[in-house]
Scaffold this active site. Sequence first.
Site, PDB file in Angstrom:
ATOM      1  N   LYS A   1       5.386   1.722  -3.090  1.00 45.31           N
ATOM      2  CA  LYS A   1       5.313   3.080  -3.650  1.00 45.31           C
ATOM      3  C   LYS A   1       5.543   2.984  -5.145  1.00 45.31           C
ATOM      4  O   LYS A   1       6.228   2.070  -5.620  1.00 45.31           O
ATOM      5  CB  LYS A   1       6.406   3.966  -3.030  1.00 45.31           C
ATOM      6  CG  LYS A   1       6.138   5.433  -3.174  1.00 45.31           C
ATOM      7  CD  LYS A   1       5.211   5.953  -2.079  1.00 45.31           C
ATOM      8  CE  LYS A   1       4.736   7.360  -2.327  1.00 45.31           C
ATOM      9  NZ  LYS A   1       4.027   7.913  -1.162  1.00 45.31           N
TER      10      LYS A   1
ATOM     11  N   THR B   1      -4.613  13.524   5.223  1.00 42.80           N
ATOM     12  CA  THR B   1      -3.187  13.678   5.542  1.00 42.80           C
ATOM     13  C   THR B   1      -2.952  14.993   6.281  1.00 42.80           C
ATOM     14  O   THR B   1      -2.254  15.029   7.304  1.00 42.80           O
ATOM     15  CB  THR B   1      -2.325  13.622   4.265  1.00 42.80           C
ATOM     16  OG1 THR B   1      -2.754  12.518   3.472  1.00 42.80           O
ATOM     17  CG2 THR B   1      -0.865  13.478   4.607  1.00 42.80           C
TER      18      THR B   1
ATOM     19  N   SER C   1      -6.843   5.745   3.641  1.00 42.97           N
ATOM     20  CA  SER C   1      -6.889   4.836   2.497  1.00 42.97           C
ATOM     21  C   SER C   1      -7.292   3.430   2.945  1.00 42.97           C
ATOM     22  O   SER C   1      -8.055   2.745   2.263  1.00 42.97           O
ATOM     23  CB  SER C   1      -5.522   4.767   1.815  1.00 42.97           C
ATOM     24  OG  SER C   1      -5.338   5.873   0.953  1.00 42.97           O
TER      25      SER C   1
ATOM     26  N   GLY D   1      -2.720   8.277  -4.374  1.00 41.14           N
ATOM     27  CA  GLY D   1      -2.053   9.488  -4.881  1.00 41.14           C
ATOM     28  C   GLY D   1      -0.824   9.863  -4.078  1.00 41.14           C
ATOM     29  O   GLY D   1      -0.529   9.297  -3.027  1.00 41.14           O
ATOM     30  N   ASP D   2      -0.090  10.821  -4.589  1.00 42.30           N
ATOM     31  CA  ASP D   2       1.053  11.450  -3.921  1.00 42.30           C
ATOM     32  C   ASP D   2       1.298  12.733  -4.723  1.00 42.30           C
ATOM     33  O   ASP D   2       0.377  13.229  -5.383  1.00 42.30           O
ATOM     34  CB  ASP D   2       2.274  10.510  -3.920  1.00 42.30           C
ATOM     35  CG  ASP D   2       3.371  10.976  -2.958  1.00 42.30           C
ATOM     36  OD1 ASP D   2       3.278  10.692  -1.758  1.00 42.30           O
ATOM     37  OD2 ASP D   2       4.337  11.640  -3.404  1.00 42.30           O
TER      38      ASP D   2
ATOM     39  N   LYS E   1       0.863  -1.192   0.000  1.00 43.64           N
ATOM     40  CA  LYS E   1       0.000   0.000   0.000  1.00 43.64           C
ATOM     41  C   LYS E   1       0.886   1.223   0.000  1.00 43.64           C
ATOM     42  O   LYS E   1       1.835   1.329   0.778  1.00 43.64           O
ATOM     43  CB  LYS E   1      -0.875   0.006   1.274  1.00 43.64           C
ATOM     44  CG  LYS E   1      -1.832   1.181   1.327  1.00 43.64           C
ATOM     45  CD  LYS E   1      -3.087   0.921   0.536  1.00 43.64           C
ATOM     46  CE  LYS E   1      -3.889   2.180   0.248  1.00 43.64           C
ATOM     47  NZ  LYS E   1      -3.444   2.890  -1.004  1.00 43.64           N
TER      48      LYS E   1
HETATM   49  P1  NDP Z   1       0.729  17.887  -4.211  1.00 46.22           P
HETATM   50  O1  NDP Z   1       1.173  17.526  -5.570  1.00 46.22           O
HETATM   51  O2  NDP Z   1      -0.713  18.075  -3.951  1.00 46.22           O
HETATM   52  O3  NDP Z   1       1.461  19.222  -3.728  1.00 46.22           O
HETATM   53  C1  NDP Z   1       2.840  19.297  -3.646  1.00 46.22           C
HETATM   54  C2  NDP Z   1       3.224  20.674  -3.191  1.00 46.22           C
HETATM   55  O4  NDP Z   1       4.624  20.707  -2.917  1.00 46.22           O
HETATM   56  C3  NDP Z   1       2.983  21.739  -4.251  1.00 46.22           C
HETATM   57  O5  NDP Z   1       2.728  22.971  -3.646  1.00 46.22           O
HETATM   58  C4  NDP Z   1       4.327  21.772  -4.987  1.00 46.22           C
HETATM   59  O6  NDP Z   1       4.590  22.999  -5.636  1.00 46.22           O
HETATM   60  C5  NDP Z   1       5.302  21.560  -3.851  1.00 46.22           C
HETATM   61  N1  NDP Z   1       6.493  20.861  -4.342  1.00 46.22           N
HETATM   62  C6  NDP Z   1       6.555  19.643  -4.939  1.00 46.22           C
HETATM   63  N2  NDP Z   1       7.803  19.335  -5.292  1.00 46.22           N
HETATM   64  C7  NDP Z   1       8.552  20.381  -4.908  1.00 46.22           C
HETATM   65  C8  NDP Z   1       9.924  20.660  -4.991  1.00 46.22           C
HETATM   66  N3  NDP Z   1      10.786  19.807  -5.572  1.00 46.22           N
HETATM   67  N4  NDP Z   1      10.364  21.836  -4.468  1.00 46.22           N
HETATM   68  C9  NDP Z   1       9.509  22.706  -3.894  1.00 46.22           C
HETATM   69  N5  NDP Z   1       8.183  22.484  -3.805  1.00 46.22           N
HETATM   70  C10 NDP Z   1       7.717  21.349  -4.296  1.00 46.22           C
HETATM   71  O7  NDP Z   1       1.346  16.768  -3.252  1.00 46.22           O
HETATM   72  P2  NDP Z   1       0.882  16.348  -1.785  1.00 46.22           P
HETATM   73  O8  NDP Z   1       0.441  17.536  -1.025  1.00 46.22           O
HETATM   74  O9  NDP Z   1      -0.012  15.189  -1.906  1.00 46.22           O
HETATM   75  O10 NDP Z   1       2.265  15.808  -1.182  1.00 46.22           O
HETATM   76  C11 NDP Z   1       3.170  16.641  -0.478  1.00 46.22           C
HETATM   77  C12 NDP Z   1       4.076  15.790   0.377  1.00 46.22           C
HETATM   78  O11 NDP Z   1       3.298  15.023   1.300  1.00 46.22           O
HETATM   79  C13 NDP Z   1       4.925  14.758  -0.374  1.00 46.22           C
HETATM   80  O12 NDP Z   1       6.148  14.581   0.296  1.00 46.22           O
HETATM   81  C14 NDP Z   1       4.099  13.476  -0.240  1.00 46.22           C
HETATM   82  O13 NDP Z   1       4.895  12.330  -0.382  1.00 46.22           O
HETATM   83  C15 NDP Z   1       3.595  13.642   1.178  1.00 46.22           C
HETATM   84  N6  NDP Z   1       2.398  12.860   1.527  1.00 46.22           N
HETATM   85  C16 NDP Z   1       1.261  12.933   0.791  1.00 46.22           C
HETATM   86  C17 NDP Z   1       0.147  12.204   1.176  1.00 46.22           C
HETATM   87  C18 NDP Z   1      -1.157  12.319   0.464  1.00 46.22           C
HETATM   88  O14 NDP Z   1      -2.112  11.695   0.928  1.00 46.22           O
HETATM   89  N7  NDP Z   1      -1.279  13.063  -0.595  1.00 46.22           N
HETATM   90  C19 NDP Z   1       0.192  11.299   2.328  1.00 46.22           C
HETATM   91  C20 NDP Z   1       1.418  11.365   3.077  1.00 46.22           C
HETATM   92  C21 NDP Z   1       2.476  12.102   2.666  1.00 46.22           C
HETATM   93  P3  NDP Z   1       4.311  23.152  -7.220  1.00 46.22           P
HETATM   94  O15 NDP Z   1       2.830  23.246  -7.361  1.00 46.22           O
HETATM   95  O16 NDP Z   1       5.041  24.374  -7.589  1.00 46.22           O
HETATM   96  O17 NDP Z   1       4.879  21.921  -7.857  1.00 46.22           O
HETATM   97  O1  2IT Z   2       2.989   8.913   1.479  1.00 45.82           O
HETATM   98  C1  2IT Z   2       1.843   8.472   1.678  1.00 45.82           C
HETATM   99  O2  2IT Z   2       1.523   7.931   2.739  1.00 45.82           O
HETATM  100  C2  2IT Z   2       0.850   8.625   0.606  1.00 45.82           C
HETATM  101  N1  2IT Z   2       1.145   9.207  -0.421  1.00 45.82           N
HETATM  102  C3  2IT Z   2      -0.523   8.037   0.771  1.00 45.82           C
HETATM  103  C4  2IT Z   2      -0.525   6.572   0.444  1.00 45.82           C
HETATM  104  C5  2IT Z   2      -1.871   5.923   0.397  1.00 45.82           C
HETATM  105  O3  2IT Z   2      -1.883   4.739   0.033  1.00 45.82           O
HETATM  106  O4  2IT Z   2      -2.891   6.530   0.702  1.00 45.82           O
END
Ligand code: NDP
Ligand code: 2IT
Length: 461
Positions: free
Chosen positions: A141, A225, A393, A180-181, A105
Amino acid sequence: MMVKTEKNVSKEKQAAIDYMNDIYEAVKERDPHETEFLQATKMLFDSLIPVFVKNRTYKDHNILERIIEPERVISFRVPWIDDEGVVQVNRGYRVQFNSALGPYKGGIRFHPSVDLSVIKFLGLTQIFKNSLTGQPIGGGKGGADFDPKGKSDNEIMRFCQSFMTELYRYIGPDTDVPAGDIGVGKREVGYMFGQYKRLQGAYQAGVLTGKGLNYGGSLGRTEATGYGTIYFVEEMLKDLRMDFHNLNLIASGSGNVAIHAMDKAIKLGAKVVACSDSNGFIYDKNGLSLQTIQRIKVDEGGRIKEYIDFHPEAEYFDDCSEIWSVPCDIAIPCATQNEIDEASAKTLVQNGVKVVAEGANMPCTMDAINTFIENDILFGPAQAVNAGGVACSALEMAQNSARLNWTFEQVDEEIKKIMKNIYRNCKRASNKYGSPGNLVVGANIAGFTKVADTMIEQGAI
Ligand code: NDP
Ligand code: 2IT
């Protein structure tokens, strides 16, 4: 050398350090170019030293050597046709890291920086995060080095369909359940689900999570999250006998995690003074308007600098890494890996930060984390702090299996309970293993021991 040389180290501790160093060196020799994966491995091993001092069983069963090697790595070509009619090619991955606790997952990331090292570091930490949730999910992943920025909706759809045309044979509701991520949200999950259904010839709702509400998505998944991050911070603040009222918070990013974390923090009384995207950050000492941020980033897919068009009283700075120089009480990095280095950590400490919690995965370098810990800043590690998303999830999978839908309140209540539990378990493990208050040690040990014990129960596989 993995661990800084310490004086007066006991014989047992030195033996554990030497043993883990040997394994780390072997991993490094095998894949020397996988810098992010090696970084995550190093952080994990450092936390686990007390476990290997106390307990011989894991060494006897070669758990570390096994756990650090993914059960399966899949890499594939993703050809797709752009709007000009030209064939483009990207590289797709799925790392099925560990299935001791349940089906693999973990999310799928579309970002140009994606390579095997990034997917492996994310997969490794996902194992322990998923273990901490207490739910029956293994760790995996996936992703692709595809850049969704500037692509049309049709290009995104064709890319997702091509990605799934290869991936579909490796996943399933009882095998591997992606979500997603970065760069992958409800729209992309929808396109991937449609293609999976078509290729499989069966409606298996539980094959992906983060789906739309019309076809098996869970209420609360979009928020989970970010909300979970803030529920975790709430527990951290309680230990400091504080709550969110009158505290200034900064969040990096303005994507799914950042937006919902800011939303919950504001609802609980915090003032959000800065957030960013990959170009720059916005700052308003009187507090940002989340409504405007949402309109720009979610509804219109714009850039964060547009904020000052609506709020000229705010300031925009065109270097996103400078956000950490904004004075705050709470800092939650919610964008990407290695966004807080030692220098930024020192600036945060000098400016009086009280709590740092990782909404993103591995946003702090090891030196940054050590800076926080050495300065007694309460620090929440990613695998605990951002576990609310994957926890939700797993609730989505449960709803899909039962063919019913929970209310938003039911889901949210459950996430809150899970986050409180994770906090308690991390604290308990940090106390038990002699590092009270060190939630990095606590999270890694609590996550690891459950998976390791289960691997032993399941035999030498
Ligand atoms: P999104 O794509 O929704 O948003 C990502 C954000 O981070 C955007 O504002 C983006 O800016 C910025 N960003 C991405 N890459 C970079 C970079 N290289 N340098 C600077 N800014 C950056 O992603 P999420 O919010 O879903 O994910 C954010 C983080 O949280 C990640 O590390 C992800 O692995 C983690 N995460 C996500 C989960 C989820 O359920 N979605 C669960 C647990 C962890 P821009 O728009 O300019 O690209
Ligand atoms: O980093 C993370 O935990 C996620 N992007 C969510 C993973 C999931 O299966 O919901």
